[in-house]
Design a protein around this motif. Structure first.
Motif, PDB file in Angstrom:
ATOM      1  N   TRP A 134       0.839  -1.206   0.000  1.00 10.40           N
ATOM      2  CA  TRP A 134       0.000   0.000   0.000  1.00 10.40           C
ATOM      3  C   TRP A 134       0.868   1.247   0.000  1.00 10.40           C
ATOM      4  CZ3 TRP A 134      -4.625   0.002  -1.644  1.00 10.40           C
ATOM      5  CH2 TRP A 134      -5.507  -1.054  -1.375  1.00 10.40           C
ATOM      6  N   TYR A 135       1.887   1.229   0.828  1.00  8.35           N
ATOM      7  CA  TYR A 135       2.764   2.403   0.928  1.00  8.35           C
ATOM      8  C   TYR A 135       3.363   2.742  -0.439  1.00  8.35           C
ATOM      9  CZ  TYR A 135       6.201   5.792   2.128  1.00  8.35           C
ATOM     10  OH  TYR A 135       6.912   6.967   2.148  1.00  8.35           O
ATOM     11  N   ASN A 136       3.928   1.720  -1.087  1.00  6.97           N
ATOM     12  CA  ASN A 136       4.576   1.984  -2.376  1.00  6.97           C
ATOM     13  C   ASN A 136       3.569   2.433  -3.433  1.00  6.97           C
ATOM     14  OD1 ASN A 136       7.090   1.374  -1.395  1.00  6.97           O
ATOM     15  ND2 ASN A 136       6.986  -0.789  -1.970  1.00  6.97           N
ATOM     16  N   TYR A 137       2.379   1.886  -3.321  1.00  4.67           N
ATOM     17  CA  TYR A 137       1.333   2.190  -4.299  1.00  4.67           C
ATOM     18  C   TYR A 137       0.781   3.597  -4.102  1.00  4.67           C
ATOM     19  CZ  TYR A 137      -2.916   1.269  -7.045  1.00  4.67           C
ATOM     20  OH  TYR A 137      -3.922   1.319  -7.962  1.00  4.67           O
ATOM     21  N   ILE A 138       0.502   3.978  -2.848  1.00  4.11           N
ATOM     22  CA  ILE A 138      -0.216   5.244  -2.606  1.00  4.11           C
ATOM     23  C   ILE A 138       0.628   6.359  -1.990  1.00  4.11           C
ATOM     24  CG2 ILE A 138      -2.261   6.286  -1.586  1.00  4.11           C
ATOM     25  CD1 ILE A 138      -3.385   3.577  -1.101  1.00  4.11           C
ATOM     26  N   CYS A 139       1.508   6.025  -1.086  1.00  2.00           N
ATOM     27  CA  CYS A 139       2.137   7.072  -0.261  1.00  2.00           C
ATOM     28  C   CYS A 139       3.495   7.514  -0.800  1.00  2.00           C
ATOM     29  CB  CYS A 139       2.322   6.600   1.181  1.00  2.00           C
ATOM     30  SG  CYS A 139       0.978   5.568   1.822  1.00  2.00           S
ATOM     31  N   SER A 140       4.188   6.593  -1.489  1.00  2.00           N
ATOM     32  CA  SER A 140       5.593   6.870  -1.816  1.00  2.00           C
ATOM     33  C   SER A 140       5.763   8.032  -2.796  1.00  2.00           C
ATOM     34  CB  SER A 140       6.277   5.616  -2.359  1.00  2.00           C
ATOM     35  OG  SER A 140       5.690   5.233  -3.568  1.00  2.00           O
ATOM     36  N   HIS A 143       5.717  10.844  -0.140  1.00  2.00           N
ATOM     37  CA  HIS A 143       6.599  10.699   1.026  1.00  2.00           C
ATOM     38  C   HIS A 143       7.935  10.033   0.689  1.00  2.00           C
ATOM     39  CE1 HIS A 143       3.899  12.241   4.124  1.00  2.00           C
ATOM     40  NE2 HIS A 143       2.904  11.650   3.482  1.00  2.00           N
ATOM     41  N   GLY A 144       8.105   9.612  -0.571  1.00  2.00           N
ATOM     42  CA  GLY A 144       9.374   9.026  -0.985  1.00  2.00           C
ATOM     43  C   GLY A 144       9.477   7.556  -0.625  1.00  2.00           C
ATOM     44  N   ALA A 145      10.295   6.823  -1.384  1.00  2.00           N
ATOM     45  CA  ALA A 145      10.555   5.431  -1.056  1.00  2.00           C
ATOM     46  C   ALA A 145      11.174   5.406   0.340  1.00  2.00           C
ATOM     47  CB  ALA A 145      11.515   4.823  -2.075  1.00  2.00           C
ATOM     48  N   ASN A 146      10.785   4.450   1.151  1.00  2.00           N
ATOM     49  CA  ASN A 146      11.270   4.324   2.540  1.00  2.00           C
ATOM     50  C   ASN A 146      10.941   5.527   3.422  1.00  2.00           C
ATOM     51  OD1 ASN A 146      12.611   1.862   1.814  1.00  2.00           O
ATOM     52  ND2 ASN A 146      14.228   3.128   0.903  1.00  2.00           N
ATOM     53  N   GLY A 147      10.005   6.351   3.004  1.00  2.00           N
ATOM     54  CA  GLY A 147       9.613   7.482   3.850  1.00  2.00           C
ATOM     55  C   GLY A 147      10.695   8.527   4.001  1.00  2.00           C
ATOM     56  N   ALA A 158       9.210  13.326   6.023  1.00  2.00           N
ATOM     57  CA  ALA A 158       9.980  12.080   6.159  1.00  2.00           C
ATOM     58  C   ALA A 158       9.361  11.159   7.202  1.00  2.00           C
ATOM     59  CB  ALA A 158      11.436  12.419   6.514  1.00  2.00           C
ATOM     60  N   ILE A 159       8.278  10.468   6.804  1.00  2.00           N
ATOM     61  CA  ILE A 159       7.550   9.672   7.804  1.00  2.00           C
ATOM     62  C   ILE A 159       8.203   8.315   8.084  1.00  2.00           C
ATOM     63  CG2 ILE A 159       5.318  10.813   7.454  1.00  2.00           C
ATOM     64  CD1 ILE A 159       4.459   8.526   5.671  1.00  2.00           C
ATOM     65  N   ASN A 161      11.387   8.375   8.959  1.00  2.00           N
ATOM     66  CA  ASN A 161      12.541   8.847   9.736  1.00  2.00           C
ATOM     67  C   ASN A 161      12.318   8.593  11.232  1.00  2.00           C
ATOM     68  OD1 ASN A 161      14.154  10.735  11.302  1.00  2.00           O
ATOM     69  ND2 ASN A 161      14.586  11.812   9.392  1.00  2.00           N
ATOM     70  N   PRO A 162      13.312   7.995  11.924  1.00  2.00           N
ATOM     71  CA  PRO A 162      13.154   7.760  13.370  1.00  2.00           C
ATOM     72  C   PRO A 162      12.856   9.057  14.137  1.00  2.00           C
ATOM     73  CG  PRO A 162      15.225   6.805  12.566  1.00  2.00           C
ATOM     74  CD  PRO A 162      14.603   7.527  11.409  1.00  2.00           C
ATOM     75  N   GLY A 163      13.378  10.188  13.638  1.00  2.00           N
ATOM     76  CA  GLY A 163      13.125  11.475  14.301  1.00  2.00           C
ATOM     77  C   GLY A 163      11.650  11.843  14.304  1.00  2.00           C
ATOM     78  N   PHE A 164      10.892  11.293  13.375  1.00  2.00           N
ATOM     79  CA  PHE A 164       9.432  11.434  13.393  1.00  2.00           C
ATOM     80  C   PHE A 164       8.812  10.279  14.176  1.00  2.00           C
ATOM     81  CE2 PHE A 164       5.452   9.946  11.287  1.00  2.00           C
ATOM     82  CZ  PHE A 164       4.604  10.931  11.749  1.00  2.00           C
ATOM     83  N   LEU A 165       9.150   9.048  13.764  1.00  2.00           N
ATOM     84  CA  LEU A 165       8.481   7.859  14.319  1.00  2.00           C
ATOM     85  C   LEU A 165       8.650   7.739  15.831  1.00  2.00           C
ATOM     86  CD1 LEU A 165       9.304   5.402  11.416  1.00  2.00           C
ATOM     87  CD2 LEU A 165       7.010   6.129  12.117  1.00  2.00           C
ATOM     88  N   ASN A 166       9.833   8.109  16.354  1.00  2.00           N
ATOM     89  CA  ASN A 166      10.061   7.964  17.797  1.00  2.00           C
ATOM     90  C   ASN A 166       9.314   8.995  18.631  1.00  2.00           C
ATOM     91  OD1 ASN A 166      11.688   5.858  17.163  1.00  2.00           O
ATOM     92  ND2 ASN A 166      13.615   6.977  17.400  1.00  2.00           N
ATOM     93  N   LYS A 167       8.706   9.980  17.971  1.00  2.00           N
ATOM     94  CA  LYS A 167       8.030  11.034  18.724  1.00  2.00           C
ATOM     95  C   LYS A 167       6.516  10.930  18.641  1.00  2.00           C
ATOM     96  CE  LYS A 167      11.778  14.012  19.114  1.00  2.00           C
ATOM     97  NZ  LYS A 167      12.567  13.383  20.164  1.00  2.00           N
ATOM     98  N   VAL A 168       5.996  10.023  17.824  1.00  2.00           N
ATOM     99  CA  VAL A 168       4.541   9.968  17.668  1.00  2.00           C
ATOM    100  C   VAL A 168       3.980   8.599  18.035  1.00  2.00           C
ATOM    101  CG1 VAL A 168       4.337  11.775  15.918  1.00  2.00           C
ATOM    102  CG2 VAL A 168       4.785   9.429  15.193  1.00  2.00           C
TER     103      VAL A 168
END
Ligand code: HEC
Ligand code: HEC
Length: 215
Positions: A134-140, A143-147, A158-159, A161-168
């Motif tokens: 789904w990510y590759n199909y719709i979001c990339s 948001h870019g490959a690998n977020g 950059a979703i 990115n640990p700097g985002f993921l670790n804070k939410v």
């Protein structure tokens, strides 16, 4: 005795009303200070009134964003930045100045604060392989490959990115995917008005995939 306690009560009531009055004044001062600090430190990227600029910096005064972002998210994101993006850390401003900036951003609030409720949502469970599809199909595209976000040339942040993921919380990610952010390119993906009408399970699959990216 009775008279005295009534007087004490009156004195307390007056004191209380004075403090709430001056608390309001301090709030306004804090917002003003926050606006100045924002204009000096953040506006160059986040634009005037923090409305953001596609592919450059996200809006910080978007109503849906403000309603789900906790103070903790704001304070720690501003303090630490998002390593690997142009969102640099601002720890040197110190806690009080960052607090004033957050108060200024919050002064644009239009929707009720749902951050506690959103952060209390259950963690996502699902299949990361389906999520990746789904990510590759719709979001990339955005948001870019690998977020990787703007670095990959898209308009989304950059979703991965640990700097985002670790804070939410997963609730923050889930609500953003479902409801989107009005007047940005981030449309909602749920319901009949959704861009792709993803099911709750499909959205959770995507979250589980994103969580794997930061490992
Ligand atoms: C040099 C440009 C730049 C400056 C200066 C800057 N930012 Fe950012 N900021 C960004 C970018 C780019 C992102 C998104 C990074 C990504 O791709 O995840 C961001 C993300 C954020 C986020 C997370 C938003 C979200 O949607 O999750 C917050 C909060 C934030 N910035 C606050 C600030 C504040 C407050 C200041 C000033 C003290 C500031 N930024 C200064 C570029 C900047
Ligand atoms: C058409 C472009 C586009 C598509 C497609 C898109 N997004 Fe977004 N997304 C954005 C933009 C732009 C933002 C930031 C809003 C802003 O600039 O103020 C965003 C923000 C987000 C955020 C919040 C990130 C942060 O920094 O706070 C999440 C989570 C997110 N998107 C997930 C997804 C997922 C998952 C998909 C696929 C189902 C997706 N997006 C599809 C453009 C897009």
């Amino acid at each position: 005795m009775r008279k005295k306690s009534r007087l004490t009560y009156l004195a307390l009531a007056i004191a209380a009303s004075c403090t709430s009055g001056s608390a309001l004044a301090t709030d306004n001062e804090m917002i003003k200070q926050g606006e100045q600090l924002f204009n000096q430190n953040c506006m160059v990227c986040h634009q005037a009134d923090a409305i953001g600029k596609p592919g450059f910096a996200p809006s910080l005064t978007n109503p849906e964003f403000l309603s789900i972002a906790s103070d903790k998210f704001f304070m720690s994101t501003i303090r630490d930045g998002r390593p690997g993006t142009s969102m640099i850390p601002f720890f040197y401003l110190g806690r009080n100045k960052v607090k004033a900036i957050v108060a200024y951003l919050r002064s644009h609030t239009k929707l009720p604060d749902r951050s506690a409720e959103v952060d209390a949502q259950p963690d996502a469970h699902g299949d990361p392989r389906l999520g990746e599809q789904w990510y590759n199909y719709i979001c990339s595209t955005c948001h870019g490959a690998n977020g990787d976000g703007y670095l990959a040339g898209g308009t989304g942040t950059a979703i991965g990115n640990p700097g985002f993921l670790n804070k939410v919380s997963d609730g923050f990610i889930r609500t953003t995917i479902k409801e989107g952010r009005s007047n940005t390119r981030m449309l909602g993906f749920s319901g009949s008005t959704g861009l792709a009408n993803l099911s709750d399970q499909e959205i959770d699959d995507i979250i589980v995939y994103l969580r794997q990216l930061s490992k």
